[in-house]
Design a protein around this motif. Sequence first.
Motif, PDB file in Angstrom:
ATOM      1  N   LEU A 146       0.835  -1.202   0.000  1.00 53.48           N
ATOM      2  CA  LEU A 146       0.000   0.000   0.000  1.00 53.48           C
ATOM      3  C   LEU A 146       0.867   1.248   0.000  1.00 53.48           C
ATOM      4  O   LEU A 146       1.971   1.257   0.553  1.00 53.48           O
ATOM      5  N   GLY A 147       0.329   2.302  -0.612  1.00 51.69           N
ATOM      6  CA  GLY A 147       0.905   3.629  -0.434  1.00 51.69           C
ATOM      7  C   GLY A 147      -0.030   4.412   0.482  1.00 51.69           C
ATOM      8  O   GLY A 147      -1.041   3.890   0.963  1.00 51.69           O
ATOM      9  N   LEU A 148       0.321   5.659   0.716  1.00 54.19           N
ATOM     10  CA  LEU A 148      -0.504   6.522   1.575  1.00 54.19           C
ATOM     11  C   LEU A 148      -0.530   7.910   0.948  1.00 54.19           C
ATOM     12  O   LEU A 148       0.528   8.484   0.668  1.00 54.19           O
ATOM     13  N   GLY A 149      -1.729   8.402   0.710  1.00 51.26           N
ATOM     14  CA  GLY A 149      -1.834   9.747   0.146  1.00 51.26           C
ATOM     15  C   GLY A 149      -1.746  10.808   1.240  1.00 51.26           C
ATOM     16  O   GLY A 149      -1.961  10.520   2.428  1.00 51.26           O
ATOM     17  N   ASN A 150      -1.464  12.025   0.846  1.00 53.60           N
ATOM     18  CA  ASN A 150      -1.368  13.124   1.833  1.00 53.60           C
ATOM     19  C   ASN A 150      -2.704  13.342   2.544  1.00 53.60           C
ATOM     20  O   ASN A 150      -2.759  13.883   3.637  1.00 53.60           O
ATOM     21  N   TYR A 199       2.886  -1.016   4.147  1.00 56.53           N
ATOM     22  CA  TYR A 199       2.917   0.357   3.633  1.00 56.53           C
ATOM     23  C   TYR A 199       4.341   0.672   3.216  1.00 56.53           C
ATOM     24  O   TYR A 199       5.285   0.390   3.977  1.00 56.53           O
ATOM     25  N   LEU A 200       4.483   1.279   2.055  1.00 57.22           N
ATOM     26  CA  LEU A 200       5.794   1.697   1.561  1.00 57.22           C
ATOM     27  C   LEU A 200       5.744   3.215   1.422  1.00 57.22           C
ATOM     28  O   LEU A 200       5.020   3.741   0.560  1.00 57.22           O
ATOM     29  N   LEU A 201       6.447   3.930   2.319  1.00 57.54           N
ATOM     30  CA  LEU A 201       6.323   5.392   2.382  1.00 57.54           C
ATOM     31  C   LEU A 201       7.698   6.046   2.340  1.00 57.54           C
ATOM     32  O   LEU A 201       8.589   5.658   3.093  1.00 57.54           O
ATOM     33  N   SER A 202       7.808   7.067   1.496  1.00 59.48           N
ATOM     34  CA  SER A 202       9.104   7.737   1.365  1.00 59.48           C
ATOM     35  C   SER A 202       8.906   9.249   1.278  1.00 59.48           C
ATOM     36  O   SER A 202       7.964   9.713   0.625  1.00 59.48           O
ATOM     37  N   GLY A 203       9.759   9.993   1.983  1.00 59.66           N
ATOM     38  CA  GLY A 203       9.772  11.450   1.834  1.00 59.66           C
ATOM     39  C   GLY A 203       8.953  12.169   2.889  1.00 59.66           C
ATOM     40  O   GLY A 203       7.943  11.668   3.384  1.00 59.66           O
ATOM     41  N   ALA A 204       9.434  13.379   3.200  1.00 60.35           N
ATOM     42  CA  ALA A 204       8.820  14.186   4.272  1.00 60.35           C
ATOM     43  C   ALA A 204       7.357  14.485   3.968  1.00 60.35           C
ATOM     44  O   ALA A 204       6.547  14.695   4.870  1.00 60.35           O
ATOM     45  N   PHE A 237       5.229  -1.118   8.317  1.00 61.83           N
ATOM     46  CA  PHE A 237       5.485   0.179   7.672  1.00 61.83           C
ATOM     47  C   PHE A 237       6.949   0.209   7.265  1.00 61.83           C
ATOM     48  O   PHE A 237       7.836   0.163   8.141  1.00 61.83           O
ATOM     49  N   LEU A 238       7.211   0.218   5.980  1.00 63.73           N
ATOM     50  CA  LEU A 238       8.581   0.365   5.474  1.00 63.73           C
ATOM     51  C   LEU A 238       8.720   1.828   5.056  1.00 63.73           C
ATOM     52  O   LEU A 238       8.037   2.285   4.133  1.00 63.73           O
ATOM     53  N   VAL A 239       9.546   2.560   5.825  1.00 61.37           N
ATOM     54  CA  VAL A 239       9.599   4.018   5.641  1.00 61.37           C
ATOM     55  C   VAL A 239      11.050   4.481   5.605  1.00 61.37           C
ATOM     56  O   VAL A 239      11.973   3.729   5.981  1.00 61.37           O
ATOM     57  N   ASP A 240      11.246   5.731   5.186  1.00 60.58           N
ATOM     58  CA  ASP A 240      12.585   6.311   5.328  1.00 60.58           C
ATOM     59  C   ASP A 240      12.541   7.390   6.412  1.00 60.58           C
ATOM     60  O   ASP A 240      11.473   7.769   6.910  1.00 60.58           O
ATOM     61  N   LYS A 241      13.746   7.856   6.759  1.00 53.61           N
ATOM     62  CA  LYS A 241      13.857   8.801   7.891  1.00 53.61           C
ATOM     63  C   LYS A 241      13.078  10.087   7.632  1.00 53.61           C
ATOM     64  O   LYS A 241      12.508  10.677   8.555  1.00 53.61           O
TER      65      LYS A 241
END
Length: 258
Positions: A146-150, A199-204, A237-241
């Motif tokens: 899954l992604g996540l929208g703003n 969930y694969l989420l990247s970026g501030a 949740f696979l995320v970046d910093k």
Amino acid sequence: MRDQVHVCKDAESLAVHSRNWLVDRVGRHQADPEIKTPFSLALAGGSTPMRLYELLSELPVGAIDWNRVLLLWGDERNVPADHADSNYRMVKESLLDRIAIPAENVLPVPESGGNPQDAAEAYERVLRERVQVRHRKLPRIDCVLLGLGNDVHTASLFPGTQAIEEKSRLVVANEVPKLKSTRITFTAPLINAARNVVYLLSGAGKSEALSILWHAPFSPEQFPAQLIHPVEGTLTFLVDKDVMGDIPLPETVMVQLI
Ligand code: 6PG
């Protein structure tokens, strides 16, 4: 089992870790002599997962036995398969054109031909037929990305749309007024029947949405991703910093710095 949060240092490390995570899951599934069914993997659309799909396509032959993987799509836009907005086309270009996977294992949402309701019903029949494992009578997909929208949507479950209310259908056509379009999407009951939801989420830019998902009062009409809680599966949740920023971690999660 507690939800898992894996924090990677940047977008590329996240894509590499996500690939490794998937290779490990698929590998264990395919190595288990008790498991006779293919690994069913529902792909996310949007832009974030593209790098993951590219890395999957660059794996050495045999790292994943694609003959024993079913590729599904968690949602699709109501456009032809060759349209620039098509999630199928994005996956075709970043993955399918570069791997040897039997055509019968690639199960995109049928082109709607202008009737997304028919396409949704047709896709639901495909899922019921091809995903043979069941969880409380629902097809139990091995992994749903899954992604996540703003706006805290996921798949094509957008705030204020009909699909949020769906309790029995697996796939629906969902009119999204803010996009002036109709999407075809997995419903929350289908996603929540999965063995693994990731969930694969990247970026501030994802930081606020994740914070709302984790900490805002339960209000799925406003924040549809809050509907996603695998009934007897894992949520990772696979995320970046950059996503994590300074969001406090929920007590319910176990975090790993990768
Ligand atoms: C889609 C997706 C959608 C996406 C989020 C995040 O079809 O667009 O399924 O739910 O995952 O909108 O998209 P990005 O990865 O492009 O930020």
